[in-house]
Design a protein around this motif. Structure first.
Motif, mmCIF file in Angstrom:
data_model
loop_
_atom_site.group_PDB
_atom_site.id
_atom_site.type_symbol
_atom_site.label_atom_id
_atom_site.label_comp_id
_atom_site.label_asym_id
_atom_site.label_seq_id
_atom_site.Cartn_x
_atom_site.Cartn_y
_atom_site.Cartn_z
ATOM 1 N N THR A 161 47.117 33.205 39.675
ATOM 2 C CA THR A 161 47.465 34.556 39.257
ATOM 3 C C THR A 161 48.050 34.599 37.865
ATOM 4 N N LEU A 162 48.466 33.442 37.336
ATOM 5 C CA LEU A 162 49.049 33.450 36.014
ATOM 6 C C LEU A 162 47.947 33.509 34.970
ATOM 7 N N ALA A 163 48.155 34.379 33.980
ATOM 8 C CA ALA A 163 47.119 34.605 32.985
ATOM 9 C C ALA A 163 46.888 33.351 32.160
ATOM 10 N N ALA A 164 45.627 32.941 32.126
ATOM 11 C CA ALA A 164 45.198 31.817 31.300
ATOM 12 C C ALA A 164 46.035 30.568 31.551
ATOM 13 N N ARG A 197 42.795 46.693 40.367
ATOM 14 C CA ARG A 197 41.579 46.516 41.169
ATOM 15 C C ARG A 197 40.391 46.169 40.287
ATOM 16 N N TYR A 198 40.256 46.888 39.177
ATOM 17 C CA TYR A 198 39.129 46.657 38.274
ATOM 18 C C TYR A 198 39.170 45.243 37.700
ATOM 19 N N GLN A 199 40.373 44.808 37.266
ATOM 20 C CA GLN A 199 40.489 43.485 36.651
ATOM 21 C C GLN A 199 40.275 42.373 37.672
ATOM 22 N N GLN A 200 40.655 42.627 38.928
ATOM 23 C CA GLN A 200 40.385 41.638 39.968
ATOM 24 C C GLN A 200 38.887 41.518 40.230
ATOM 25 N N GLY A 258 37.322 39.818 37.186
ATOM 26 C CA GLY A 258 37.813 38.468 36.907
ATOM 27 C C GLY A 258 38.483 38.340 35.568
ATOM 28 N N ASP A 259 39.153 39.410 35.098
ATOM 29 C CA ASP A 259 39.857 39.358 33.818
ATOM 30 C C ASP A 259 40.904 38.249 33.878
ATOM 31 N N GLY A 260 40.801 37.274 32.961
ATOM 32 C CA GLY A 260 41.685 36.114 32.986
ATOM 33 C C GLY A 260 43.123 36.421 32.674
ATOM 34 N N ARG A 261 43.392 37.631 32.106
ATOM 35 C CA ARG A 261 44.767 37.925 31.753
ATOM 36 C C ARG A 261 45.501 38.663 32.851
#
Length: 355
Positions: A341-344, A310-313, A316-319
């Motif tokens: 959804t795939l990191a970077a 939830r926090y990363q969403q 907007g954490d790219g990983r």
């Protein structure tokens, strides 16, 4: 509709701690259950009541046959059978008995774990991707031990990148093997959990089981082997390609990783992310995705994984790789996974000609 199922033995394990098992059955199938003397009365819509009664009848029969459900096992089984109509409680319990895992008897505890195990049985290259605690590595090692004991392969090769998790440990004492062993300890732990310690030592001495960092893989062809690449998110694209092309005749390979725990230096793209992009749609390769519902460690771990997602969403954490249960697949590649959804992930992926 109402149905009564007679239960004369095993009532305590059926209900579980604080009635957690019965609540799981009620919530999963949208029925209500009431204890009446030596029977359990199920009420709800007809299809759901019939399904619940079938699960309870399987439980009663298994208990009569002498099946003992260890702490938490029944809860895990119920989680699977309430989500997947194709699975019966009896078949799920017996699936662990049909495989020789050394001193362990294991059965998949979630829907995605079952898909993962079935994918390993059917495919020669399987990717298991998901958060910590979902059994990716443990089940892969279990399947490798089963293949070795069943004489379907002649050796097991376990490898992972020697990458530090955020800290710098400096120079480590000992010879080369002693220097890399701390990075490979999770693989050793799984092995010792499956086999007796003296047997593991003998197999390691005879190189029937080999545990090594990725750097030791270059230039090799691994025939008649079960190969596991663990912590694959910390491999580079070059390392990933190198390991994947080591697979020889009569060999299986399982690649596991968590795209939310990449420890590569800044600017380097994960080889696991790259492999997902490059290998999607390639025949014979299976991808199985896990989420927080598949965590089989302490109940807090599920909530911790969900909180970080939830926090990363929000930030907007790219990983971050946010995968839903509906996106899981054991037979096909990742067409159902949104690119964002795939990191970077790159904006476009060049077409790779296949031999």
């Amino acid at each position: 509709m109402k149905v009564s199922v007679q239960i004369t033995r095993g009532i305590e394990s059926l209900f579980g701690t604080r009635d957690e098992n019965i609540r799981l059955l009620e919530n999963g199938l949208h029925v209500t259950a009431s204890l009446r003397n030596d029977s359990l009365e199920i009420e709800g819509d007809e299809p759901n009541v019939i399904r619940a009664a079938s699960i309870l009848e399987d439980y009663v029969a298994l208990v009569k046959e002498g099946q003992v459900f260890a702490n938490g096992d029944l809860n895990s089984y119920l989680r699977v059978v309430t989500q997947d109509e194709e699975v019966t409680l009896r078949s799920l319990v017996h699936s662990g008995r049909q495989r020789n895992f050394g001193k362990k008897t294991l059965a998949p505890k979630t829907v995605n774990q079952r898909r993962y195990v079935e994918a390993i049985e059917r495919h020669d290259l399987v990717f298991g991707i998901g958060p910590a605690g979902t059994g990716k590595t443990y089940l892969a090692v279990a399947m490798a031990v089963s293949a070795l004991l069943g004489k379907r392969v002649s050796r097991i090769v376990l490898t992972r990148p020697a990458v530090e998790a955020g800290e710098r440990l400096g120079f480590l004492p000992g010879n080369l093997q002693e220097k890399v062993d701390p990075y490979l300890r999770p693989l050793y732990d799984a092995l010792y959990d499956m086999l007796e310690a003296d047997k593991v030592e003998k197999l390691l001495e005879r190189s029937v089981i080999e545990v090594a960092p990725i750097a030791f893989m270059r230039g090799r062809t691994l025939n008649d082997s079960f190969i596991i690449l663990d912590e694959a998110q910390n491999s580079t694209a070059e390392q990933m390609k190198m390991v994947l092309t080591r697979q020889g005749f009569n060999s299986k390979m399982v690649v596991t990783g968590d795209l939310t725990q990449i420890d590569l230096p800044g600017g380097k793209r994960s080889g696991l992310t790259n492999a997902v992009d490059v290998l999607r749609g390639v025949e014979g390769i299976s991808f199985t995705y896990f989420d927080e519902r598949d965590v089989v460690r302490h109940a807090l771990v599920q909530r911790i994984v969900k909180a970080y997602e939830r926090y990363q969403q929000l930030t907007g954490d790219g990983r971050q790789l946010a995968l839903k249960l509906g996106e899981s697949s054991s037979d096909t590649a990742v067409e159902s996974v949104p690119a964002e959804t795939l990191a970077a992930a790159p904006s476009s992926v060049p077409e790779i000609p296949l031999a």
